[in-house]
Scaffold this motif. Sequence first.
Motif, PDB file in Angstrom:
ATOM      1  N   THR A   3       0.853  -1.190   0.000  1.00 25.34           N
ATOM      2  CA  THR A   3       0.000   0.000   0.000  1.00 25.34           C
ATOM      3  C   THR A   3       0.887   1.237   0.000  1.00 25.34           C
ATOM      4  O   THR A   3       1.787   1.366   0.830  1.00 25.34           O
ATOM      5  N   LYS A   4       0.624   2.136  -0.943  1.00 21.54           N
ATOM      6  CA  LYS A   4       1.428   3.342  -1.105  1.00 21.54           C
ATOM      7  C   LYS A   4       0.545   4.565  -0.911  1.00 21.54           C
ATOM      8  O   LYS A   4      -0.550   4.649  -1.475  1.00 21.54           O
ATOM      9  N   VAL A   5       1.030   5.510  -0.095  1.00 24.38           N
ATOM     10  CA  VAL A   5       0.269   6.739   0.171  1.00 24.38           C
ATOM     11  C   VAL A   5       1.205   7.942   0.133  1.00 24.38           C
ATOM     12  O   VAL A   5       2.400   7.810   0.417  1.00 24.38           O
ATOM     13  N   PRO A   6       0.706   9.133  -0.196  1.00 29.41           N
ATOM     14  CA  PRO A   6       1.515  10.348  -0.062  1.00 29.41           C
ATOM     15  C   PRO A   6       1.721  10.656   1.413  1.00 29.41           C
ATOM     16  O   PRO A   6       0.891  10.307   2.257  1.00 29.41           O
ATOM     17  N   TYR A   7       2.813  11.329   1.735  1.00 33.08           N
ATOM     18  CA  TYR A   7       3.192  11.558   3.133  1.00 33.08           C
ATOM     19  C   TYR A   7       2.104  12.292   3.925  1.00 33.08           C
ATOM     20  O   TYR A   7       1.969  12.094   5.138  1.00 33.08           O
ATOM     21  N   TYR A   8       1.308  13.130   3.265  1.00 36.05           N
ATOM     22  CA  TYR A   8       0.319  13.941   3.981  1.00 36.05           C
ATOM     23  C   TYR A   8      -0.974  13.178   4.268  1.00 36.05           C
ATOM     24  O   TYR A   8      -1.847  13.689   4.974  1.00 36.05           O
ATOM     25  N   PHE A   9      -1.089  11.967   3.753  1.00 35.61           N
ATOM     26  CA  PHE A   9      -2.343  11.207   3.872  1.00 35.61           C
ATOM     27  C   PHE A   9      -2.743  11.024   5.336  1.00 35.61           C
ATOM     28  O   PHE A   9      -3.916  11.160   5.699  1.00 35.61           O
ATOM     29  N   LYS A  10      -1.769  10.732   6.172  1.00 44.23           N
ATOM     30  CA  LYS A  10      -2.045  10.434   7.588  1.00 44.23           C
ATOM     31  C   LYS A  10      -2.555  11.651   8.356  1.00 44.23           C
ATOM     32  O   LYS A  10      -3.129  11.521   9.450  1.00 44.23           O
ATOM     33  N   ASP A  11      -2.354  12.846   7.792  1.00 45.80           N
ATOM     34  CA  ASP A  11      -2.720  14.073   8.505  1.00 45.80           C
ATOM     35  C   ASP A  11      -4.157  14.515   8.258  1.00 45.80           C
ATOM     36  O   ASP A  11      -4.617  15.490   8.867  1.00 45.80           O
ATOM     37  N   PHE A  12      -4.870  13.807   7.396  1.00 44.92           N
ATOM     38  CA  PHE A  12      -6.214  14.283   7.046  1.00 44.92           C
ATOM     39  C   PHE A  12      -7.227  13.997   8.156  1.00 44.92           C
ATOM     40  O   PHE A  12      -7.321  12.895   8.683  1.00 44.92           O
ATOM     41  N   GLU A  13      -7.991  15.020   8.487  1.00 43.40           N
ATOM     42  CA  GLU A  13      -9.160  14.896   9.351  1.00 43.40           C
ATOM     43  C   GLU A  13     -10.249  15.798   8.787  1.00 43.40           C
ATOM     44  O   GLU A  13      -9.993  16.968   8.478  1.00 43.40           O
ATOM     45  N   CYS A  14     -11.445  15.272   8.648  1.00 44.63           N
ATOM     46  CA  CYS A  14     -12.551  16.076   8.141  1.00 44.63           C
ATOM     47  C   CYS A  14     -12.802  17.242   9.090  1.00 44.63           C
ATOM     48  O   CYS A  14     -12.862  17.063  10.311  1.00 44.63           O
ATOM     49  N   ILE A  15     -12.948  18.449   8.541  1.00 46.26           N
ATOM     50  CA  ILE A  15     -13.201  19.625   9.382  1.00 46.26           C
ATOM     51  C   ILE A  15     -14.693  19.957   9.460  1.00 46.26           C
ATOM     52  O   ILE A  15     -15.086  20.995   9.997  1.00 46.26           O
ATOM     53  N   ALA A  16     -15.514  19.062   8.872  1.00 47.06           N
ATOM     54  CA  ALA A  16     -16.981  19.093   9.023  1.00 47.06           C
ATOM     55  C   ALA A  16     -17.571  20.483   8.768  1.00 47.06           C
ATOM     56  O   ALA A  16     -17.385  21.047   7.704  1.00 47.06           O
ATOM     57  N   SER A  17     -18.257  21.034   9.763  1.00 48.48           N
ATOM     58  CA  SER A  17     -18.980  22.291   9.553  1.00 48.48           C
ATOM     59  C   SER A  17     -18.051  23.482   9.322  1.00 48.48           C
ATOM     60  O   SER A  17     -18.511  24.543   8.894  1.00 48.48           O
ATOM     61  N   ASP A  18     -16.757  23.322   9.583  1.00 50.78           N
ATOM     62  CA  ASP A  18     -15.805  24.409   9.331  1.00 50.78           C
ATOM     63  C   ASP A  18     -15.330  24.428   7.884  1.00 50.78           C
ATOM     64  O   ASP A  18     -14.585  25.327   7.495  1.00 50.78           O
ATOM     65  N   CYS A  19     -15.757  23.451   7.096  1.00 50.18           N
ATOM     66  CA  CYS A  19     -15.315  23.362   5.707  1.00 50.18           C
ATOM     67  C   CYS A  19     -15.973  24.467   4.870  1.00 50.18           C
ATOM     68  O   CYS A  19     -17.183  24.715   5.010  1.00 50.18           O
ATOM     69  N   PRO A  20     -15.200  25.125   4.011  1.00 47.45           N
ATOM     70  CA  PRO A  20     -15.794  26.180   3.166  1.00 47.45           C
ATOM     71  C   PRO A  20     -16.705  25.636   2.077  1.00 47.45           C
ATOM     72  O   PRO A  20     -17.414  26.392   1.419  1.00 47.45           O
ATOM     73  N   ASP A  21     -16.679  24.339   1.856  1.00 47.18           N
ATOM     74  CA  ASP A  21     -17.539  23.691   0.864  1.00 47.18           C
ATOM     75  C   ASP A  21     -18.196  22.509   1.552  1.00 47.18           C
ATOM     76  O   ASP A  21     -18.035  22.309   2.758  1.00 47.18           O
ATOM     77  N   THR A  22     -18.939  21.723   0.839  1.00 48.64           N
ATOM     78  CA  THR A  22     -19.482  20.484   1.394  1.00 48.64           C
ATOM     79  C   THR A  22     -19.365  19.377   0.363  1.00 48.64           C
ATOM     80  O   THR A  22     -19.570  19.610  -0.834  1.00 48.64           O
ATOM     81  N   CYS A  23     -19.016  18.192   0.826  1.00 49.77           N
ATOM     82  CA  CYS A  23     -18.961  17.038  -0.072  1.00 49.77           C
ATOM     83  C   CYS A  23     -20.316  16.346  -0.119  1.00 49.77           C
ATOM     84  O   CYS A  23     -20.466  15.295  -0.746  1.00 49.77           O
ATOM     85  N   CYS A  24     -21.314  16.942   0.537  1.00 50.12           N
ATOM     86  CA  CYS A  24     -22.648  16.344   0.623  1.00 50.12           C
ATOM     87  C   CYS A  24     -23.623  17.015  -0.332  1.00 50.12           C
ATOM     88  O   CYS A  24     -24.826  17.075  -0.070  1.00 50.12           O
ATOM     89  N   ALA A  25     -23.098  17.541  -1.423  1.00 47.29           N
ATOM     90  CA  ALA A  25     -23.959  18.217  -2.395  1.00 47.29           C
ATOM     91  C   ALA A  25     -23.292  18.192  -3.758  1.00 47.29           C
ATOM     92  O   ALA A  25     -22.074  18.152  -3.871  1.00 47.29           O
TER      93      ALA A  25
END
Length: 390
Positions: A3-25
Motif C-alpha cells: 500500500t502506497k500513500v503520499p506523506y500527507y495522507f495520515k494528517d487528514f481529518e474532516c473539518i466538518a462544519s468548518d469546511c468552506p464547501d461540502t462534499c454532501c452536495a
Amino acid sequence: MITKVPYYFKDFECIASDCPDTCCAGWEIVIDGDTYNKYKTITGEFGERLHSEITHYEDGEPGFKLKPNNDCPFLNKNKLCDIYSNLGEDHLCITCKQFPRFTNEYGSLREVGLSISCPEAARLILKDKEPVTFQSTQDDVMVDTCNEISFDMYMAMIPSRKAAIKIAQDRTLSLKHRICLLLSFAEELQEKIDDEEYAETKEIRQRYLNKDYQKQFIDSLDIYQTSNEEKYELMKEYINVLLEKMEPINEGWPHELHHVLDVLHDNSREDHVEYFTRSLKDFEEYYKEYEYEFEHLIVYLIFRYFMESVYDYDVFSKIKFAALNYIIVMELDTVRYLDNKKVFTTKDNEYIMHLYSKEIEHSLDNMDTLAELFNTEEIFSIRPLLSLIV
C-alpha cells in the motif's frame, strides 16, 4: 499487498462544519449493498425518514434523493450529517465514509490518496514547499484474482511513472519546461505502448532523465512558439470546451467560466490580446515564489491517474490531463488575482484547485469526455498544449 500513500495522507481529518464547501452536495450519492441492507433494518421516526429519502438511480443502484439544490437530504443547516448524528459513523455508506480518500489497485499494489476536490485535502497537498514524498507498507492481504493486468505493461509503467514524478519535481528546471518534457515523454511512451514494445520504454525513461537530453529538448521548444493572438484564441477554446462539453456539478461553475471569458477574453477591449498576455505574465511573476504548489498539483495527478494506463493503455491522455489542469488553473488563478486587486494567496489556490477538481474529476462523464477529446480533437494534440505552456 503493498500500500502506497503520499506523506500527507495520515494528517487528514474532516473539518466538518468548518469546511468552506461540502462534499454532501452536487453529485449522486450511491449506497453500497451492505449499507443499503443495514438501512433496511432501521426503524422508528428516523428509519421512516431514511427509507423515504432512498431512490434507485438510472443504473439501478440505490442512492439518496437529492434536494432541488442538489444537497444530500441528510445535510443539515449546520453542514453536518444527520445519519452520522443519529446512527453513528458505522452507518455511513462507503461513498461518504471514504471521501476524499481514493483507492486504486494494480496487481499487488494498492494506492490510496486524497482528492484535491476536498478543501482540507487541497490544503494538505499544497501546504509544504518540499517535494511530495510517498510511503509504502506491506501486508498479507491476498490480491484480488479479478485484478488482472498485463505484466509487461505494468512493469513498463511503474518505472515510467517514477521517472515522470522525478521530472515533475526537478526544480533545476522551470515548471513549464518540466510539463513540456512530461508531454513529450508521454507521447513517446504511448507510441511504444501502441506497438506493444514495452521493453523499449526503458530507453525513453533514461533519455528523458538525462540532463544533456533535457537541455537539448528545452532548447528546441522555440519551434512551438506561437503568437499571443493564437494563444488567446486557443485558451478561449479550452474554456468553451469546459462550458459546452462538460456537465456542471455545481450551479455556480458555468458562472465562474463565463467570468473568465468576461475578464480575460473580452473582444470589445481594444487591447484584449495584450491585456490577456500581460495579466497572465503579471500573475506568474507575482506568484513565482509559490510555483511549488502547481508542482504538487502535477504530482498529485500523476500519482492518481498515470497507472490507470495499465487498464486503458492510454498514458498520453493522463499527462495531457495534468497539463490541461495546469493551464486552466493558471487562467482561473489569474482572474481571481485580478478580482482581488492583484492579491492572491495559497487559500485562493486551494479554492481554485478544489473547485476545478470537483467539477471534472468527480464526474465520470466529464472524465470520459475529456479522454475522448484528448484522442480526437486537434486542439488537444501536443503542439497546441506546448504552445500555451512554453
